[in-house]
Design a protein around this motif. Sequence first.
Motif, PDB file in Angstrom:
ATOM      1  N   HIS A  51     -15.371 -44.751  21.885  1.00 58.43           N
ATOM      2  CA  HIS A  51     -14.417 -43.675  22.168  1.00 58.43           C
ATOM      3  C   HIS A  51     -15.068 -43.366  23.608  1.00 58.43           C
ATOM      4  N   PRO A  52     -14.484 -43.873  24.692  1.00 60.72           N
ATOM      5  CA  PRO A  52     -14.753 -43.558  26.026  1.00 60.72           C
ATOM      6  C   PRO A  52     -14.390 -42.003  26.329  1.00 60.72           C
ATOM      7  N   PHE A  53     -13.118 -41.648  26.029  1.00 64.01           N
ATOM      8  CA  PHE A  53     -12.758 -40.240  26.262  1.00 64.01           C
ATOM      9  C   PHE A  53     -13.323 -39.277  25.613  1.00 64.01           C
ATOM     10  N   MET A  54     -13.693 -39.512  24.525  1.00 64.74           N
ATOM     11  CA  MET A  54     -14.617 -38.336  23.595  1.00 64.74           C
ATOM     12  C   MET A  54     -16.058 -38.620  24.167  1.00 64.74           C
ATOM     13  N   MET A  55     -16.447 -39.521  24.748  1.00 60.37           N
ATOM     14  CA  MET A  55     -17.839 -39.494  25.358  1.00 60.37           C
ATOM     15  C   MET A  55     -17.940 -38.676  26.607  1.00 60.37           C
ATOM     16  N   VAL A  68     -28.358 -30.647  16.903  1.00 52.26           N
ATOM     17  CA  VAL A  68     -27.835 -31.722  16.039  1.00 52.26           C
ATOM     18  C   VAL A  68     -26.517 -32.074  16.125  1.00 52.26           C
ATOM     19  N   TYR A  69     -25.688 -30.953  16.524  1.00 48.85           N
ATOM     20  CA  TYR A  69     -24.241 -31.206  16.635  1.00 48.85           C
ATOM     21  C   TYR A  69     -23.772 -31.965  17.894  1.00 48.85           C
ATOM     22  N   LEU A  70     -24.642 -31.584  19.089  1.00 46.56           N
ATOM     23  CA  LEU A  70     -24.349 -32.003  20.373  1.00 46.56           C
ATOM     24  C   LEU A  70     -24.647 -33.571  20.119  1.00 46.56           C
ATOM     25  N   ILE A  71     -25.768 -34.070  19.778  1.00 49.15           N
ATOM     26  CA  ILE A  71     -26.314 -35.375  19.649  1.00 49.15           C
ATOM     27  C   ILE A  71     -25.485 -36.154  18.539  1.00 49.15           C
ATOM     28  N   SER A  72     -25.071 -35.646  17.534  1.00 51.15           N
ATOM     29  CA  SER A  72     -24.392 -36.311  16.778  1.00 51.15           C
ATOM     30  C   SER A  72     -22.864 -36.512  17.058  1.00 51.15           C
ATOM     31  N   GLY A  73     -22.427 -35.523  17.716  1.00 52.26           N
ATOM     32  CA  GLY A  73     -20.889 -35.685  18.348  1.00 52.26           C
ATOM     33  C   GLY A  73     -21.009 -36.958  19.402  1.00 52.26           C
ATOM     34  N   PHE A  74     -21.981 -36.999  20.314  1.00 54.31           N
ATOM     35  CA  PHE A  74     -22.140 -37.798  21.407  1.00 54.31           C
ATOM     36  C   PHE A  74     -22.395 -39.236  20.841  1.00 54.31           C
TER      37      PHE A  74
END
Length: 253
Positions: free
Chosen positions: A135-139, A205-211
Amino acid sequence: MNLYAIKAIYLFEMHRTWRTIMQSVISPVISTSLYFVVFGSAIGGRIPEISGVSYGAFIVPGLIMLSLLTQSISNASFGIYFPKFVGTIYELLSAPVSYLEIVIAYVGAAATKSIILGVIILGTAALFVPLRIDHPFMMLLFLVLTAVTFSLFGFIIGIWADGFEKLQLVPLMIITPLTFLGGSFYSIEMLPPFWQKVTLFNPVVYLISGFRWSFFSLSDVHIGISLAMTAAFLLACILLLRWIFKTGYRLKS
């Protein structure tokens, strides 16, 4: 909106990066590369795949996030602290430049530096491990949101700090441990149930998980929750900065 003032401050901060490129860019890239060598190659060869992803590739989002958080805070905090230290902050505050324009310029420069560094580290990682980005846009969204949010946080630290020691206190004593304990090198599903619940109180955790989800479609928490937590922290930083400029906390004293 005084675009000329924003551009002047922004370019000044960016030029300072190129004057200290060894410290600002090369050193973080080398440090992260060592993580890839030690964890990705030496240790990763002895660890089985995690949900179908090689361990070397699995830790890439966490390592990028580690550099992104620490560099965003360091760049923004030093950027506003140094004018306070030398006394030029009063010239800036008395100039026809609004508080919003000051924040946009300093935070924009700090976030730009961090994003550039994150992209360089991503390219470096591709030399060590096979990568895919589902998901490049989400990245890119997570990359920009995280850089802006923690640049705002660093800006607040720069205003709060009254010595160079305090500038390093939060990144070294709080952000780095939270990042290491936030799933940079492992999935929290590998932890016992009790520690899984405790780990969810760690905002990183939420930042790393989403990334990580943007790379491999794998996450420890739902992607919507990760975005909501990032947005909430961004809003909290904006509100705190608004209060600081409204009261003149550690700016006019």
